[in-house]
Every structure is written in C-alpha cells, then in structure tokens.
Design a protein around this motif. Sequence first.
Motif, PDB file in Angstrom:
ATOM      1  N   ALA A   1       0.837  -1.202   0.000  1.00 17.23           N
ATOM      2  CA  ALA A   1       0.000   0.000   0.000  1.00 17.23           C
ATOM      3  C   ALA A   1       0.874   1.256   0.000  1.00 17.23           C
ATOM      4  CB  ALA A   1      -0.935   0.001   1.197  1.00 17.23           C
ATOM      5  N   SER A   2       0.271   2.385  -0.344  1.00 14.34           N
ATOM      6  CA  SER A   2       0.984   3.655  -0.356  1.00 14.34           C
ATOM      7  C   SER A   2       0.057   4.769   0.082  1.00 14.34           C
ATOM      8  CB  SER A   2       1.549   3.951  -1.757  1.00 14.34           C
ATOM      9  OG  SER A   2       0.489   4.076  -2.690  1.00 14.34           O
ATOM     10  N   ALA A   3       0.629   5.928   0.389  1.00 13.73           N
ATOM     11  CA  ALA A   3      -0.129   7.094   0.823  1.00 13.73           C
ATOM     12  C   ALA A   3       0.633   8.334   0.382  1.00 13.73           C
ATOM     13  CB  ALA A   3      -0.324   7.079   2.340  1.00 13.73           C
ATOM     14  N   LEU A   4      -0.002   9.511   0.556  1.00 13.77           N
ATOM     15  CA  LEU A   4       0.663  10.769   0.226  1.00 13.77           C
ATOM     16  C   LEU A   4       1.055  11.490   1.504  1.00 13.77           C
ATOM     17  CD1 LEU A   4      -1.496  12.169  -2.708  1.00 13.77           C
ATOM     18  CD2 LEU A   4       0.775  11.165  -2.833  1.00 13.77           C
ATOM     19  N   ALA A   5       2.316  11.843   1.621  1.00 14.81           N
ATOM     20  CA  ALA A   5       2.790  12.675   2.713  1.00 14.81           C
ATOM     21  C   ALA A   5       2.597  14.125   2.282  1.00 14.81           C
ATOM     22  CB  ALA A   5       4.258  12.396   3.002  1.00 14.81           C
ATOM     23  N   GLY A   6       1.680  14.829   2.951  1.00 14.81           N
ATOM     24  CA  GLY A   6       1.339  16.183   2.553  1.00 14.81           C
ATOM     25  C   GLY A   6       1.849  17.213   3.545  1.00 14.81           C
ATOM     26  N   MET A   7       2.478  18.280   3.061  1.00 12.34           N
ATOM     27  CA  MET A   7       2.968  19.372   3.900  1.00 12.34           C
ATOM     28  C   MET A   7       2.580  20.697   3.248  1.00 12.34           C
ATOM     29  SD  MET A   7       6.771  17.874   4.629  1.00 12.34           S
ATOM     30  CE  MET A   7       6.790  17.134   2.997  1.00 12.34           C
ATOM     31  N   SER A   8       2.069  21.615   4.049  1.00 10.10           N
ATOM     32  CA  SER A   8       1.785  22.967   3.586  1.00 10.10           C
ATOM     33  C   SER A   8       2.972  23.839   3.968  1.00 10.10           C
ATOM     34  CB  SER A   8       0.489  23.495   4.220  1.00 10.10           C
ATOM     35  OG  SER A   8      -0.609  22.687   3.852  1.00 10.10           O
ATOM     36  N   VAL A   9       3.802  24.201   2.991  1.00  9.50           N
ATOM     37  CA  VAL A   9       5.033  24.951   3.240  1.00  9.50           C
ATOM     38  C   VAL A   9       4.851  26.383   2.728  1.00  9.50           C
ATOM     39  CG1 VAL A   9       7.506  25.057   2.823  1.00  9.50           C
ATOM     40  CG2 VAL A   9       6.361  22.842   2.992  1.00  9.50           C
ATOM     41  N   THR A  10       5.178  27.358   3.561  1.00 11.96           N
ATOM     42  CA  THR A  10       5.093  28.766   3.171  1.00 11.96           C
ATOM     43  C   THR A  10       6.475  29.401   3.263  1.00 11.96           C
ATOM     44  OG1 THR A  10       2.850  28.883   4.072  1.00 11.96           O
ATOM     45  CG2 THR A  10       3.963  30.965   3.592  1.00 11.96           C
ATOM     46  N   PRO A  11       7.145  29.653   2.125  1.00 14.52           N
ATOM     47  CA  PRO A  11       8.445  30.331   2.182  1.00 14.52           C
ATOM     48  C   PRO A  11       8.276  31.736   2.772  1.00 14.52           C
ATOM     49  CG  PRO A  11       8.116  29.282   0.048  1.00 14.52           C
ATOM     50  CD  PRO A  11       6.805  29.244   0.756  1.00 14.52           C
ATOM     51  N   VAL A  12       9.231  32.151   3.589  1.00 13.19           N
ATOM     52  CA  VAL A  12       9.151  33.454   4.247  1.00 13.19           C
ATOM     53  C   VAL A  12       9.557  34.567   3.284  1.00 13.19           C
ATOM     54  CG1 VAL A  12      10.036  34.862   6.145  1.00 13.19           C
ATOM     55  CG2 VAL A  12       9.541  32.425   6.503  1.00 13.19           C
ATOM     56  N   ALA A  13      10.613  34.356   2.517  1.00 12.42           N
ATOM     57  CA  ALA A  13      11.120  35.392   1.615  1.00 12.42           C
ATOM     58  C   ALA A  13      11.645  34.724   0.357  1.00 12.42           C
ATOM     59  CB  ALA A  13      12.242  36.188   2.305  1.00 12.42           C
ATOM     60  N   PRO A  14      11.787  35.487  -0.730  1.00 15.53           N
ATOM     61  CA  PRO A  14      12.366  34.893  -1.934  1.00 15.53           C
ATOM     62  C   PRO A  14      13.743  34.316  -1.650  1.00 15.53           C
ATOM     63  CG  PRO A  14      11.387  37.037  -2.435  1.00 15.53           C
ATOM     64  CD  PRO A  14      11.381  36.916  -0.950  1.00 15.53           C
ATOM     65  N   GLY A  15      14.069  33.206  -2.318  1.00 17.53           N
ATOM     66  CA  GLY A  15      15.361  32.575  -2.130  1.00 17.53           C
ATOM     67  C   GLY A  15      15.215  31.143  -1.654  1.00 17.53           C
ATOM     68  N   PRO A  16      16.351  30.464  -1.390  1.00 22.98           N
ATOM     69  CA  PRO A  16      16.317  29.057  -0.975  1.00 22.98           C
ATOM     70  C   PRO A  16      15.616  28.884   0.380  1.00 22.98           C
ATOM     71  CG  PRO A  16      18.499  29.674  -1.737  1.00 22.98           C
ATOM     72  CD  PRO A  16      17.733  30.956  -1.601  1.00 22.98           C
ATOM     73  N   TRP A  17      14.887  27.790   0.523  1.00 23.06           N
ATOM     74  CA  TRP A  17      14.289  27.388   1.790  1.00 23.06           C
ATOM     75  C   TRP A  17      14.449  25.876   1.942  1.00 23.06           C
ATOM     76  CZ3 TRP A  17      10.622  23.680   1.335  1.00 23.06           C
ATOM     77  CH2 TRP A  17       9.946  23.567   0.115  1.00 23.06           C
ATOM     78  N   SER A  18      14.398  25.391   3.179  1.00 26.69           N
ATOM     79  CA  SER A  18      14.563  23.950   3.401  1.00 26.69           C
ATOM     80  C   SER A  18      13.950  23.571   4.740  1.00 26.69           C
ATOM     81  CB  SER A  18      16.048  23.556   3.378  1.00 26.69           C
ATOM     82  OG  SER A  18      16.739  24.198   4.441  1.00 26.69           O
ATOM     83  N   MET A  19      13.697  22.271   4.892  1.00 31.69           N
ATOM     84  CA  MET A  19      13.196  21.711   6.148  1.00 31.69           C
ATOM     85  C   MET A  19      13.551  20.226   6.148  1.00 31.69           C
ATOM     86  SD  MET A  19       9.132  21.476   5.246  1.00 31.69           S
ATOM     87  CE  MET A  19       8.785  20.512   6.682  1.00 31.69           C
ATOM     88  N   THR A  20      13.461  19.594   7.301  1.00 32.44           N
ATOM     89  CA  THR A  20      13.769  18.163   7.439  1.00 32.44           C
ATOM     90  C   THR A  20      12.568  17.444   8.030  1.00 32.44           C
ATOM     91  OG1 THR A  20      16.116  18.608   7.757  1.00 32.44           O
ATOM     92  CG2 THR A  20      15.321  16.449   8.445  1.00 32.44           C
TER      93      THR A  20
END
Length: 743
Positions: A524-543
Amino acid sequence: MHMKPFLSTIAAMVLLAGAVHGQPLSEHFDSSASLPAGWSETSSPTGANWAVTGVVSHSPTRSAHAAPPNTSAYQTFLTTPSISVPAGQYQLQFWKHHQLDNSGQFPEVLAVQLSINGGSFADLTTAGAANAINPYSHVASAGSDSGWTGTTAAFEFCTIRLPVQTSAYSLRARFFARFNNQTSAVLPSMGVWIDDVEVVTGTPAIAAESPAGIALAHGGTYTAASKIVGASTQEMFKVLNRGAGDLHVSAATVTGLVNCTASATAPSGAIAPDWFGLLPVQITPSAAGNWSFTVRVSSDATDYPAFDIVVQGAASVAAEPDVELYRRESLYPLVEKNAPHLSTWSYPTPVSAGIAQTLYLRVRNLGQQDLSLVGATPYTASAASNCAVTQIARPAPVVSTLTAVGGYEDISVTFHALAAGSFQFTFQMTTDDPNENPYSFVVNGVCPAASSPDIEVRDEGGAVVANNGTAAISGSSAGIVRLVSLPVANTGASTLYFTSFSVTTASNCTAVATAVVSYLLPGASALAGMSVTPVAPGPWSMTLVAASNDPDESPFTLNVAGTATAGTSQEIEVRNASGGTVASGGTVSLAGLVAGTAGSTQLRIHNTGSGPLSLVSPVVTVSGASNCTCIPTAPAAGPVAALSSVALPVSITAGAMGTFSVTLTIHSDDADESAYVVVLQGTAAALGGGGGGGGGGGGPLLTSGGGGGGGCAAQADMRPLGLLATLAALAAGAFCLRRRTRA
C-alpha cells in the motif's frame, strides 16, 4: 480433459514398475542395496563413493546417494551402463534431490555429462543436449562448474533432451557432484540423491493411474469400492503420457460387461509429455454380486495404441448412509473414501499468525439411505496445536438429516495459527454412518516466520529518495502556501506502523500539518502532505523525520528544499472534502452515491496568494452533466482575503445506477486561472446496495441519504494517530498521509 502441466503431480507416473515398452533405460534403484549391474562410480580423491540408500528416495524404496567427504574437497561420478538408443528424439529423465553449499565463488554443484558412441564425457551444451525441464541453477564462471546447487525441499523432476541422431547410437550418462571441504563439518547430512533414471522416446507413451492414485499397466486391474445396485457412480482414472511427444486419445470404449452397465469418456485434446488427461468412467451395477468390464483407451501411442484397464467390484442391495467430505470448491473427497479412520490433510498455503483462515467444506451423503447428523453439535474440533479453531458455522436453517444419494450440507471452519511454526487440529463429524462414525481427520499446515516492512519515499516527480536524501520542490513563491505531496509506500511483506513524525531545522519557511495515518499494509501507499510557506524569496529547506517499525530505516530522514520566487497578489486553489488540492481541469472521484438519492460533498475555494481574490458573478456554472443533476451552493461574488477560503457545498443526484459526471467552472480575477474547472465523477449503486467504497482509497465520500455500509470502506484505512498527531504538529510542523491505492 486435457490439464495444464504442473510437474509435482506427475510423481505417480515414474512409479510404474519396470520400463515402458521399448524404453532404452529405466532404473529405480529399488531391486538391490547395491548399485545395479553396469552402473559404476568414481571419486577424486577416493574415499567417499556413490551408494544405494533407503533413507531418502523418490520411488519406493531406494535411491542413489553421494555423501560429502569428511575433510577435503572432492568430486564424484555415477555412470550409467552403455545404453543403446535408436535413431530419433529421446530424452533422459530423472528425479534429483540435493543439499549443497551455494555460497562463495565456487558453489557445490550437481551436473550431468554425456558420452556419445564411446566419446569423452562432455557437458550438456557441448554434447548437443539441453535441459528441457528444470535447467541448471548455477552457470559456470571462472573456476566453477555449471549445475544445480543449493537445497531442494524435495525430489525435483528433470528432463534432458538428447541430441537427435539419424542412426542408433550408444549413450552413457554420468551424474557429477563436486563438494567443498567445509561442507561435512557444518552439515554432515548433506549430499545428493538420484532416483528413477529413464531414457524415453520422443513419441508418446501411454500409461494409466487408478482413482486411488495407483499406477496401472496395460491390462491391469482396478477394484473399486463396494457399490449399490442401481446407483450410478463415477470413477475418475488418469491417462498418462510418459513419452516425449503429445498423446492423442481417439476413443475410450467399454467391453466385456458383467452384471453392470458402464460408459467411459475419453480425454479431449492433446496430452503433453509428462502430463495426464482425465478418464471418467460411469458405473451402474445391475444386481447384487460381483461386476466387471474392460475399458479400452485407443490413442496414437507407439507402445500400446490399444491400452486396456480391467475394472471390477462388488455390489449390494443393502441401503445404508455413506458420509463423505469435500472441499466445497473441489470435485474430489478431502480424505480418500474408505481410508483409515483417522486421516491427515495439509492446508495448501502458508498462513500468517493471528490471521483468520476459513476452510469451506461440503458434507455429502453418498449412500442409499438418509444420513443423520447426531447431536446438537455434530461437527467439532479438538487437539489444536499452535492454532485456535474459533468457529464451525452451519447455514440456517440447521438440518439434522442429509437425504440419500447426494444430500449435503455446507459448513465452514474458521481458525488461525498462534505463532510461527507447524500447526494442526482434528476435525470430527458424528453421524449414523455404520462404517465411518465418527468421521475424523487432522488438518495441519505451516505458519512461516513474520517478514519485515520496508518504507519507500518518492519525490513529486516519482523518483525514489533514499534515507537522508533530498526531495527538490519547484514552483514555490514567498508568502504563498505551497502544498507538497510525496508518495510514501510499504514495499515490505508485513504491515508498516508509524510511531511519530516531526519537522525540524526549517530554514526560510514555515509548515502546517493536518492529519497522519498510523499504518500501511504490504504493497500500500499514501501521500505525505505538507503545507510549506516560504518566508522570503530565495532558498528554503526543512527536514522531515518519520519513526516506524522498519527494521533498518527508522527514523527515515527526508530533506525537503526549494527556491521561492517573489509572491503574486492573488492565487485561486480548489480543495476537495479531504483537503486535497484539485488542479484546474482535475477530477474529484466521489463514492457512496445511491441512484435516485441526493448526496453532497463540500469543496473549498482558497486564496493562497498575498492579496485579495475576487469571485466574479456568476461564481459557479454547471455544464456537461451525465446521468446526474448537480446543484452547487455558490458563495457570493466578492473578495476572498489572502490565505483564506470559502465553502462551496455541492448537492448531486444520480439518475440511474452506473457512472455519472458533471463539470463545475469557478470564475474569479485570478491572473491565469480565471475560469477554474473541476470535474465531479463516480459510480452510483442501485437503491439498497453498498455505497461503492473500499478499494484503494479513491476520492472523498459523499454524504448520502442511502447506500448501505459499503461506502464506509473508503475510510476504513484512515486511522489518525490522535494525540501523537497533535504532539507532532505542536512540536515541529506538519505532515499528512492521504491513503491511496498504489498503482
């Protein structure tokens, strides 16, 4: 009837005593405790030789066995006598069993070598032969030999197609075994066994088998169980093809009738080599006493084109009940009729500990008198070992009598294994059968050790991301919510349970969670869903860190990263009732709708931009309705604030059972999606039927006034972690799994 080949069922064919007529070689090692005349063995170094053994064999009662040496590596050969083979296509057939070390660069092997007309022994390919059935499991590499290696669970059938010769020739075959020096010290019982060695012609060769599974030679006699005068019963024989070409049966005739009437039905179609066709014979005794007749099978077999079977038995006029037990899906008794009082039947497939198994049985009265089921519980289970029998179910209304000549009752026995290992229990019936009361047999089987789950995560493009790897996210803008959906699957063989999720080390972004799922079944499989909001233009990341019962990838650490552009002023987005995003032109699959009954679902119109979104009148239009009517309750025209949403309830009624669909168009001042299209579709059930849920987790369920319990199945696997989800959201961020069926 021509049956599809399955080699394990042809074991009885090689048990026929002696060689088939005209067969160049047929050796079963059963006549003496020594190697047969003309057979020889050699070893290098000397000291451990081939011998005839009665410990392990395929056909009763002996086989040829080569044991490994005590201290050193060696090779040993078992050689046949010189075999005179006529011109044409012939095959070397035999049964093998081995326990060989298959580790390292030089695995132990068992192989066959051939000598033609006195020439040197050569491997099969060099000699022009080929493995037609059961090819070698190891192919030669530098310094090693081709052959079979590893451990077999039982004897395996092998067929080697000999090279076609235009004239008669002499053939010698030898079985070559090579052992390593460490084998006997680790497993002193290991070795190789050879049995039932035959050279057969490339033309068909006929043989037969009785309903009791006993080999019948040409002119052989089968004595059937006692029968009732005037009662027609069937005996099922098998016509076997022991040759190397297809066998065609042209007729099956009955002659020499004594005190009975009988008929036989010939197998239809070609019978492949090493397979069989069914030969049903219908018998009706005329009077009390002995009866007999002969069945002649006419075919294109070169050995016996007219193959005779003598069938005989006795009949009585005494009427009595006769209980017999069948698996409900089978034409044959579960336990052989008139077998010893207590018999054993093995459950055909491995089971999992704690998982319920159901054995469906049919109790039938084959006698000439009604059969009484004795007592309130005529069916019982006892002597359970490593298993529990939880139910023996009978249909309503419960009967106490099975009528003569075919009356039956269907029952089901539900049980489960308690732990890994062998299991068994005894099933018993209490009736007034004068010969088989109580009727009992042992059910046994195997519960293998549990296997492990295995987590797999893919990025939005479908590529697998390894543990501690990075999923690159495109298309994000500063100040605008970006929904990230990553497929998570269980590629293992047991259930994957999640214990916690957390988001750490967020840089230039924030994340919001909704819900989680507690487990994934195998495959079986599922979708890992995250609502990500970048703060400012440019690179962003999370773990993202997921803890589970995966034995080697817990916790699973996933780095999620992207580059945000400058945000736009307004951005429309539509989400379904489960919170999933539906792209413009996308489809919402609905389940649980019953034809003729109104159901409802709720969409939401989101503004994920940084400025107000204006809904333009008419806000929602309906088009393309197929087998349904649709009434949306549109929000008022006007602004929707940034990062907020409004509800869009929809009522839908299917006109008839079957598929339905309708298109909604939402109008706004979005710069590139001013006409946002969503298609609603599904399959309506008939009034009073199930709601069409279940399966792999399709779309959201409709709220409907009818439709039974089936629709709820779509929610069955959506089990929130409850407090765990709340703690995960408070601690570090957001993660959701929306169940779906893996493609």
